[in-house]
Design a protein around this motif. Structure first.
Motif, PDB file in Angstrom:
ATOM      1  N   TYR A 176     -34.147  10.003 -17.555  1.00  0.00           N
ATOM      2  CA  TYR A 176     -35.513   9.666 -17.931  1.00  0.00           C
ATOM      3  C   TYR A 176     -35.508   8.199 -18.374  1.00  0.00           C
ATOM      4  CZ  TYR A 176     -36.867  14.661 -18.399  1.00  0.00           C
ATOM      5  OH  TYR A 176     -37.173  15.983 -18.188  1.00  0.00           O
ATOM      6  N   GLY A 177     -36.032   7.310 -17.557  1.00  0.00           N
ATOM      7  CA  GLY A 177     -36.044   5.906 -17.913  1.00  0.00           C
ATOM      8  C   GLY A 177     -35.118   5.091 -17.042  1.00  0.00           C
ATOM      9  N   VAL A 178     -34.828   3.881 -17.480  1.00  0.00           N
ATOM     10  CA  VAL A 178     -34.115   2.905 -16.653  1.00  0.00           C
ATOM     11  C   VAL A 178     -32.624   2.872 -16.918  1.00  0.00           C
ATOM     12  CG1 VAL A 178     -33.994   0.484 -15.977  1.00  0.00           C
ATOM     13  CG2 VAL A 178     -36.204   1.495 -16.578  1.00  0.00           C
ATOM     14  N   GLY A 179     -32.236   2.713 -18.188  1.00  0.00           N
ATOM     15  CA  GLY A 179     -30.842   2.434 -18.532  1.00  0.00           C
ATOM     16  C   GLY A 179     -29.908   3.596 -18.238  1.00  0.00           C
ATOM     17  N   VAL A 180     -28.807   3.302 -17.576  1.00  0.00           N
ATOM     18  CA  VAL A 180     -27.815   4.329 -17.250  1.00  0.00           C
ATOM     19  C   VAL A 180     -26.462   4.006 -17.881  1.00  0.00           C
ATOM     20  CG1 VAL A 180     -28.907   5.134 -15.118  1.00  0.00           C
ATOM     21  CG2 VAL A 180     -27.374   3.164 -15.039  1.00  0.00           C
ATOM     22  N   ASP A 181     -26.470   3.211 -18.953  1.00  0.00           N
ATOM     23  CA  ASP A 181     -25.220   2.815 -19.594  1.00  0.00           C
ATOM     24  C   ASP A 181     -24.541   3.967 -20.321  1.00  0.00           C
ATOM     25  OD1 ASP A 181     -27.777   1.944 -20.961  1.00  0.00           O
ATOM     26  OD2 ASP A 181     -26.446   1.956 -22.696  1.00  0.00           O
ATOM     27  N   THR A 182     -25.244   5.092 -20.544  1.00  0.00           N
ATOM     28  CA  THR A 182     -24.625   6.249 -21.187  1.00  0.00           C
ATOM     29  C   THR A 182     -24.099   7.258 -20.168  1.00  0.00           C
ATOM     30  OG1 THR A 182     -26.777   7.351 -21.359  1.00  0.00           O
ATOM     31  CG2 THR A 182     -26.065   6.032 -23.248  1.00  0.00           C
ATOM     32  N   ILE A 183     -24.102   6.872 -18.901  1.00  0.00           N
ATOM     33  CA  ILE A 183     -23.620   7.742 -17.819  1.00  0.00           C
ATOM     34  C   ILE A 183     -22.469   7.049 -17.110  1.00  0.00           C
ATOM     35  CG2 ILE A 183     -24.234   8.943 -15.673  1.00  0.00           C
ATOM     36  CD1 ILE A 183     -27.172   8.846 -16.633  1.00  0.00           C
ATOM     37  N   ASP A 184     -21.356   7.743 -16.935  1.00  0.00           N
ATOM     38  CA  ASP A 184     -20.218   7.173 -16.213  1.00  0.00           C
ATOM     39  C   ASP A 184     -20.513   7.267 -14.713  1.00  0.00           C
ATOM     40  OD1 ASP A 184     -17.750   6.636 -14.933  1.00  0.00           O
ATOM     41  OD2 ASP A 184     -16.630   7.334 -16.682  1.00  0.00           O
ATOM     42  N   LEU A 185     -21.024   6.179 -14.159  1.00  0.00           N
ATOM     43  CA  LEU A 185     -21.460   6.180 -12.764  1.00  0.00           C
ATOM     44  C   LEU A 185     -20.290   6.346 -11.801  1.00  0.00           C
ATOM     45  CD1 LEU A 185     -24.107   3.301 -12.853  1.00  0.00           C
ATOM     46  CD2 LEU A 185     -24.477   5.763 -13.113  1.00  0.00           C
ATOM     47  N   ASN A 186     -19.144   5.784 -12.132  1.00  0.00           N
ATOM     48  CA  ASN A 186     -17.974   5.906 -11.257  1.00  0.00           C
ATOM     49  C   ASN A 186     -17.462   7.337 -11.222  1.00  0.00           C
ATOM     50  OD1 ASN A 186     -17.914   3.177 -10.519  1.00  0.00           O
ATOM     51  ND2 ASN A 186     -16.755   2.622 -12.347  1.00  0.00           N
ATOM     52  N   ALA A 187     -17.424   7.976 -12.390  1.00  0.00           N
ATOM     53  CA  ALA A 187     -16.978   9.377 -12.429  1.00  0.00           C
ATOM     54  C   ALA A 187     -17.917  10.257 -11.625  1.00  0.00           C
ATOM     55  CB  ALA A 187     -16.887   9.857 -13.871  1.00  0.00           C
ATOM     56  N   ALA A 188     -19.221   9.973 -11.721  1.00  0.00           N
ATOM     57  CA  ALA A 188     -20.191  10.749 -10.948  1.00  0.00           C
ATOM     58  C   ALA A 188     -20.000  10.517  -9.456  1.00  0.00           C
ATOM     59  CB  ALA A 188     -21.616  10.373 -11.373  1.00  0.00           C
ATOM     60  N   ARG A 189     -19.771   9.277  -9.071  1.00  0.00           N
ATOM     61  CA  ARG A 189     -19.567   8.951  -7.663  1.00  0.00           C
ATOM     62  C   ARG A 189     -18.343   9.685  -7.103  1.00  0.00           C
ATOM     63  NH1 ARG A 189     -18.982   3.914  -8.235  1.00  0.00           N
ATOM     64  NH2 ARG A 189     -21.189   3.364  -8.062  1.00  0.00           N
ATOM     65  N   GLU A 190     -17.277   9.729  -7.877  1.00  0.00           N
ATOM     66  CA  GLU A 190     -16.048  10.378  -7.425  1.00  0.00           C
ATOM     67  C   GLU A 190     -16.247  11.864  -7.173  1.00  0.00           C
ATOM     68  OE1 GLU A 190     -13.167   9.494 -10.404  1.00  0.00           O
ATOM     69  OE2 GLU A 190     -13.023   7.357  -9.861  1.00  0.00           O
ATOM     70  N   ARG A 191     -17.198  12.483  -7.884  1.00  0.00           N
ATOM     71  CA  ARG A 191     -17.474  13.911  -7.697  1.00  0.00           C
ATOM     72  C   ARG A 191     -18.658  14.141  -6.763  1.00  0.00           C
ATOM     73  NH1 ARG A 191     -15.331  17.764 -10.249  1.00  0.00           N
ATOM     74  NH2 ARG A 191     -17.211  19.060 -10.435  1.00  0.00           N
TER      75      ARG A 191
END
Length: 336
Positions: A89-104
């Protein structure tokens, strides 16, 4: 609708499960209405700060929808199904590990266009006026029985002052429009992702952050939280400022070294700071900024209005629908 679970239509296949983490919004019927044609089950994840409970809840989800908290680090993302989705919800994704998500194979979507540029720009302008005109301290002192106190505390004119913008996205540009109405003079912009020609289109001059610190009376932060922007307002850069400098932050608390800012404010090295965001939220009991007269604090509410809440819920739910149907959200931030 505030039910713990919302079951919506469809019974021929296993229902997709969409989890919304608490704290959320007052009502989530908007998301339920948009997801119901898919036969999705919408769950409110009431984890109460118990991380182990949250991780267990994540195991069953096809999409999880989050605000600023909880933090979805590699461990949390490891509990999500491979190929599932995350909607911020919103813009900032700094609290989400984007690389870990990409790997899965987990697609992360955000909502960058829910109209918050209006609210955040308004809030930044309101904080600027309140700080420069000492509205909060005047209110407190008058209510305490004081009067005729103007010349005891200097107030500097906004008209003709130099404005420094850190980041020059939509919110910063909207804020600039508002501040032009108050007659700001020279406009300096620090944003490594724009050109001199682009800044010039808005009557601004592109420069470096140190130059802004030296020359701007009002410095408004509109940059994302990255490794490069972390603590960019620190003891060194604060030392470049002067007793007329006002710092406005409606972006991310991590842009400011809180301890260094507190020291500069206590020593009167800068005029003041008006902050809607902090590096640690909610505000801690030992936060060195509380109790300082030359600080205004609001509770990360710059984005908020009744209109923006409905818009962000609608667009976040649509992103969840895209993940569950086409598999490709429009605002996919961790592309591969």
């Amino acid at each position: 609708m505030n039910a713990e679970q919302c079951r919506c239509g469809g019974s021929d296949k296993r229902k997709a499960i969409v989890g919304i983490t608490e704290p959320g919004y007052a009502d989530h019927s908007v998301e339920a209405d948009i997801l119901s044609p898919l036969g999705a089950e919408v769950r409110l994840l009431r984890w109460g700060g118990d991380r182990a409970k949250l991780l267990e809840m994540l195991d069953e989800l096809d999409v999880v929808m989050v605000r600023d908290i909880p933090v979805l680090d590699a461990e949390a993302i490891g509990h999500l199904k491979a190929g599932s989705g995350i909607v911020r919800y919103g813009v900032g994704v700094d609290t989400i590990d984007l690389n870990a998500a990409r790997e899965r194979g987990i697609k992360v979507a955000n909502v960058p266009d829910y109209g918050a540029d209006i609210e955040v720009a308004d809030h930044a302008a309101a904080l600027t006026l309140a700080l420069v005109r000492r509205v909060v301290t005047r209110d407190e002192k008058v209510k305490a029985g004081q009067w005729n106190i103007a010349q005891k505390e200097p107030i500097y004119r906004i008209n003709g002052s130099t404005l420094g913008l850190v980041g020059f996205g939509k919110i910063a540009r909207s804020y600039l429009e508002r501040m032009r109405g108050f007659g700001v003079g020279e406009v300096l912009v620090y944003d490594p992702y724009i050109t001199d020609e682009y800044a010039a289109q808005f009557g601004a001059q592109r420069t470096d952050f140190d130059n802004i610190c030296r020359r701007a009376s009002i410095i408004s932060l509109h940059a994302p939280a990255t490794a490069e922007t972390r603590n960019m307002v620190n003891a060194r850069t604060l030392g470049l400022m002067n007793e007329k400098t006002c710092i406005i932050n409606t972006s991310r608390g991590g842009l400011i070294d809180t301890a260094a800012l507190a020291e500069a404010l206590k020593a009167g090295k800068i005029f003041g700071a008006a902050l809607d965001v902090l590096d640690k939220e909610p505000v801690a009991a030992d936060c060195p900024l509380t109790g300082l007269e030359n600080v205004i604090l609001t509770d990360h509410t710059g984005w908020y209005s009744e209109a923006s809440v409905r818009s962000i819920q609608e667009k976040a739910a649509q992103a969840a629908v895209e993940i569950l149907t086409t598999g490709t959200p429009t605002n996919w931030v961790n592309r591969w």
